[in-house]
Design a protein around this motif. Structure first.
Motif, PDB file in Angstrom:
ATOM      1  N   ARG A   1       0.848  -1.174   0.000  1.00  0.00           N
ATOM      2  CA  ARG A   1       0.000   0.000   0.000  1.00  0.00           C
ATOM      3  C   ARG A   1       0.892   1.235   0.000  1.00  0.00           C
ATOM      4  NH1 ARG A   1      -5.261   0.716   3.776  1.00  0.00           N
ATOM      5  NH2 ARG A   1      -5.923   2.637   2.842  1.00  0.00           N
ATOM      6  N   LYS A   2       0.673   2.109  -0.963  1.00  0.00           N
ATOM      7  CA  LYS A   2       1.478   3.323  -1.070  1.00  0.00           C
ATOM      8  C   LYS A   2       0.928   4.418  -0.169  1.00  0.00           C
ATOM      9  CE  LYS A   2       3.356   3.047  -5.696  1.00  0.00           C
ATOM     10  NZ  LYS A   2       3.460   3.740  -6.975  1.00  0.00           N
ATOM     11  N   ASN A   3       1.832   5.255   0.307  1.00  0.00           N
ATOM     12  CA  ASN A   3       1.438   6.419   1.083  1.00  0.00           C
ATOM     13  C   ASN A   3       1.623   7.635   0.180  1.00  0.00           C
ATOM     14  OD1 ASN A   3       1.013   8.494   2.822  1.00  0.00           O
ATOM     15  ND2 ASN A   3       2.570   7.901   4.284  1.00  0.00           N
ATOM     16  N   TYR A   4       0.541   8.269  -0.183  1.00  0.00           N
ATOM     17  CA  TYR A   4       0.591   9.423  -1.071  1.00  0.00           C
ATOM     18  C   TYR A   4       0.668  10.737  -0.301  1.00  0.00           C
ATOM     19  CZ  TYR A   4      -0.569   6.089  -4.681  1.00  0.00           C
ATOM     20  OH  TYR A   4      -0.543   5.024  -5.543  1.00  0.00           O
ATOM     21  N   GLY A   5       0.800  10.661   1.003  1.00  0.00           N
ATOM     22  CA  GLY A   5       0.871  11.868   1.797  1.00  0.00           C
ATOM     23  C   GLY A   5      -0.488  12.504   1.976  1.00  0.00           C
ATOM     24  N   CYS A   6      -0.466  13.784   2.226  1.00  0.00           N
ATOM     25  CA  CYS A   6      -1.710  14.527   2.389  1.00  0.00           C
ATOM     26  C   CYS A   6      -1.494  15.946   1.874  1.00  0.00           C
ATOM     27  CB  CYS A   6      -2.150  14.525   3.847  1.00  0.00           C
ATOM     28  SG  CYS A   6      -0.960  15.239   4.966  1.00  0.00           S
ATOM     29  N   PRO A   7      -2.565  16.663   1.641  1.00  0.00           N
ATOM     30  CA  PRO A   7      -2.414  18.050   1.169  1.00  0.00           C
ATOM     31  C   PRO A   7      -1.654  18.884   2.195  1.00  0.00           C
ATOM     32  CG  PRO A   7      -4.693  17.332   0.975  1.00  0.00           C
ATOM     33  CD  PRO A   7      -3.967  16.275   1.750  1.00  0.00           C
ATOM     34  N   LEU A   8      -0.938  19.883   1.708  1.00  0.00           N
ATOM     35  CA  LEU A   8      -0.181  20.753   2.597  1.00  0.00           C
ATOM     36  C   LEU A   8      -1.117  21.545   3.519  1.00  0.00           C
ATOM     37  CD1 LEU A   8       2.400  22.214   0.070  1.00  0.00           C
ATOM     38  CD2 LEU A   8       2.778  20.418   1.770  1.00  0.00           C
ATOM     39  N   TYR A   9      -0.624  21.843   4.696  1.00  0.00           N
ATOM     40  CA  TYR A   9      -1.388  22.598   5.689  1.00  0.00           C
ATOM     41  C   TYR A   9      -1.875  23.929   5.105  1.00  0.00           C
ATOM     42  CZ  TYR A   9      -2.309  25.349   9.882  1.00  0.00           C
ATOM     43  OH  TYR A   9      -2.885  26.152  10.814  1.00  0.00           O
ATOM     44  N   GLU A  10      -0.995  24.624   4.393  1.00  0.00           N
ATOM     45  CA  GLU A  10      -1.343  25.921   3.811  1.00  0.00           C
ATOM     46  C   GLU A  10      -2.498  25.776   2.810  1.00  0.00           C
ATOM     47  OE1 GLU A  10       1.852  24.733   3.933  1.00  0.00           O
ATOM     48  OE2 GLU A  10       2.562  26.039   5.529  1.00  0.00           O
ATOM     49  N   LEU A  11      -2.463  24.690   2.031  1.00  0.00           N
ATOM     50  CA  LEU A  11      -3.531  24.442   1.062  1.00  0.00           C
ATOM     51  C   LEU A  11      -4.856  24.207   1.777  1.00  0.00           C
ATOM     52  CD1 LEU A  11      -4.411  23.975  -1.887  1.00  0.00           C
ATOM     53  CD2 LEU A  11      -3.787  21.576  -1.573  1.00  0.00           C
ATOM     54  N   ILE A  12      -4.822  23.437   2.843  1.00  0.00           N
ATOM     55  CA  ILE A  12      -6.032  23.169   3.629  1.00  0.00           C
ATOM     56  C   ILE A  12      -6.588  24.467   4.214  1.00  0.00           C
ATOM     57  CG2 ILE A  12      -6.953  21.991   5.671  1.00  0.00           C
ATOM     58  CD1 ILE A  12      -4.840  19.769   5.073  1.00  0.00           C
ATOM     59  N   CYS A  13      -5.709  25.308   4.725  1.00  0.00           N
ATOM     60  CA  CYS A  13      -6.138  26.596   5.286  1.00  0.00           C
ATOM     61  C   CYS A  13      -6.805  27.468   4.224  1.00  0.00           C
ATOM     62  CB  CYS A  13      -4.954  27.340   5.886  1.00  0.00           C
ATOM     63  SG  CYS A  13      -4.312  26.614   7.396  1.00  0.00           S
ATOM     64  N   ARG A  14      -6.167  27.552   3.044  1.00  0.00           N
ATOM     65  CA  ARG A  14      -6.737  28.363   1.965  1.00  0.00           C
ATOM     66  C   ARG A  14      -8.085  27.811   1.514  1.00  0.00           C
ATOM     67  NH1 ARG A  14      -2.163  27.442  -1.486  1.00  0.00           N
ATOM     68  NH2 ARG A  14      -3.654  27.525  -3.200  1.00  0.00           N
ATOM     69  N   ALA A  15      -8.179  26.497   1.409  1.00  0.00           N
ATOM     70  CA  ALA A  15      -9.438  25.880   0.973  1.00  0.00           C
ATOM     71  C   ALA A  15     -10.543  26.098   1.994  1.00  0.00           C
ATOM     72  CB  ALA A  15      -9.234  24.389   0.722  1.00  0.00           C
ATOM     73  N   SER A  17     -10.910  28.483   3.909  1.00  0.00           N
ATOM     74  CA  SER A  17     -11.350  29.882   3.920  1.00  0.00           C
ATOM     75  C   SER A  17     -12.146  30.226   2.663  1.00  0.00           C
ATOM     76  CB  SER A  17     -10.158  30.825   4.069  1.00  0.00           C
ATOM     77  OG  SER A  17      -9.347  30.785   2.915  1.00  0.00           O
ATOM     78  N   GLY A  18     -12.339  29.225   1.776  1.00  0.00           N
ATOM     79  CA  GLY A  18     -13.205  29.415   0.626  1.00  0.00           C
ATOM     80  C   GLY A  18     -12.493  29.726  -0.675  1.00  0.00           C
ATOM     81  N   GLU A  19     -11.162  29.660  -0.706  1.00  0.00           N
ATOM     82  CA  GLU A  19     -10.427  29.951  -1.938  1.00  0.00           C
ATOM     83  C   GLU A  19     -10.698  28.853  -2.972  1.00  0.00           C
ATOM     84  OE1 GLU A  19      -5.892  30.057  -3.360  1.00  0.00           O
ATOM     85  OE2 GLU A  19      -6.292  31.163  -1.509  1.00  0.00           O
ATOM     86  N   GLU A  20     -11.329  29.247  -4.064  1.00  0.00           N
ATOM     87  CA  GLU A  20     -11.781  28.292  -5.081  1.00  0.00           C
ATOM     88  C   GLU A  20     -10.632  27.471  -5.677  1.00  0.00           C
ATOM     89  OE1 GLU A  20     -14.112  28.407  -9.345  1.00  0.00           O
ATOM     90  OE2 GLU A  20     -14.405  30.051  -7.932  1.00  0.00           O
ATOM     91  N   GLU A  21      -9.516  28.111  -5.936  1.00  0.00           N
ATOM     92  CA  GLU A  21      -8.363  27.419  -6.522  1.00  0.00           C
ATOM     93  C   GLU A  21      -7.823  26.340  -5.576  1.00  0.00           C
ATOM     94  OE1 GLU A  21      -4.017  28.853  -7.841  1.00  0.00           O
ATOM     95  OE2 GLU A  21      -5.666  30.019  -8.712  1.00  0.00           O
ATOM     96  N   ALA A  22      -7.799  26.632  -4.289  1.00  0.00           N
ATOM     97  CA  ALA A  22      -7.323  25.666  -3.296  1.00  0.00           C
ATOM     98  C   ALA A  22      -8.280  24.479  -3.178  1.00  0.00           C
ATOM     99  CB  ALA A  22      -7.147  26.346  -1.939  1.00  0.00           C
ATOM    100  N   ILE A  23      -9.569  24.746  -3.224  1.00  0.00           N
ATOM    101  CA  ILE A  23     -10.565  23.668  -3.172  1.00  0.00           C
ATOM    102  C   ILE A  23     -10.387  22.755  -4.379  1.00  0.00           C
ATOM    103  CG2 ILE A  23     -13.037  23.137  -3.317  1.00  0.00           C
ATOM    104  CD1 ILE A  23     -13.510  25.744  -1.691  1.00  0.00           C
ATOM    105  N   GLU A  64     -20.227  17.021  -1.648  1.00  0.00           N
ATOM    106  CA  GLU A  64     -20.145  16.800  -0.201  1.00  0.00           C
ATOM    107  C   GLU A  64     -18.760  17.169   0.345  1.00  0.00           C
ATOM    108  OE1 GLU A  64     -22.702  16.181   1.860  1.00  0.00           O
ATOM    109  OE2 GLU A  64     -23.893  16.350   0.030  1.00  0.00           O
ATOM    110  N   MET A  65     -17.722  16.902  -0.441  1.00  0.00           N
ATOM    111  CA  MET A  65     -16.378  17.287  -0.008  1.00  0.00           C
ATOM    112  C   MET A  65     -16.251  18.806   0.095  1.00  0.00           C
ATOM    113  SD  MET A  65     -13.537  14.806  -1.716  1.00  0.00           S
ATOM    114  CE  MET A  65     -12.220  15.725  -0.936  1.00  0.00           C
ATOM    115  N   ILE A  66     -16.786  19.518  -0.889  1.00  0.00           N
ATOM    116  CA  ILE A  66     -16.722  20.983  -0.868  1.00  0.00           C
ATOM    117  C   ILE A  66     -17.461  21.524   0.348  1.00  0.00           C
ATOM    118  CG2 ILE A  66     -17.476  23.081  -2.064  1.00  0.00           C
ATOM    119  CD1 ILE A  66     -16.927  21.507  -4.712  1.00  0.00           C
TER     120      ILE A  66
END
Length: 77
Positions: A1-15, A17-23, A64-66
């Motif tokens: 099973r591969k570990n693909y990591g997770c989205p960066l903290y900064e990306l999660i914060c931007r998303a 807060s509603g930033e469309e590009e980050a989402i 639902e994710m959004i």
């Protein structure tokens, strides 16, 4: 099973807060995972079985994710 990591903290914060590009970036990050769980079995008239992504279900998962991303709150202690 591969570990693909997770989205960066900064990306999660931007998303969150509603930033469309980050989402969009987060949805792209999880696209393969979402597609895997939105697969459906199709049967042809000849009885051949094939798998195909159910685009309607995938769209519902995206919606639902959004909603979840926009409700997400980051609390720093």
């Amino acid at each position: 099973r591969k570990n693909y990591g997770c989205p960066l903290y900064e990306l999660i914060c931007r998303a969150s807060s509603g930033e469309e590009e980050a989402i969009t970036e987060i949805l792209k990050f999880y696209d393969a995972y979402i597609s895997k769980y939105a697969m459906s079995v199709l049967y042809s008239e000849s009885g051949k079985v094939s798998m195909q992504v159910d685009e309607e279900l995938k769209g519902e998962i995206h919606t639902e994710m959004i909603k979840s991303i926009l409700k997400f709150e980051i609390k720093v202690k």
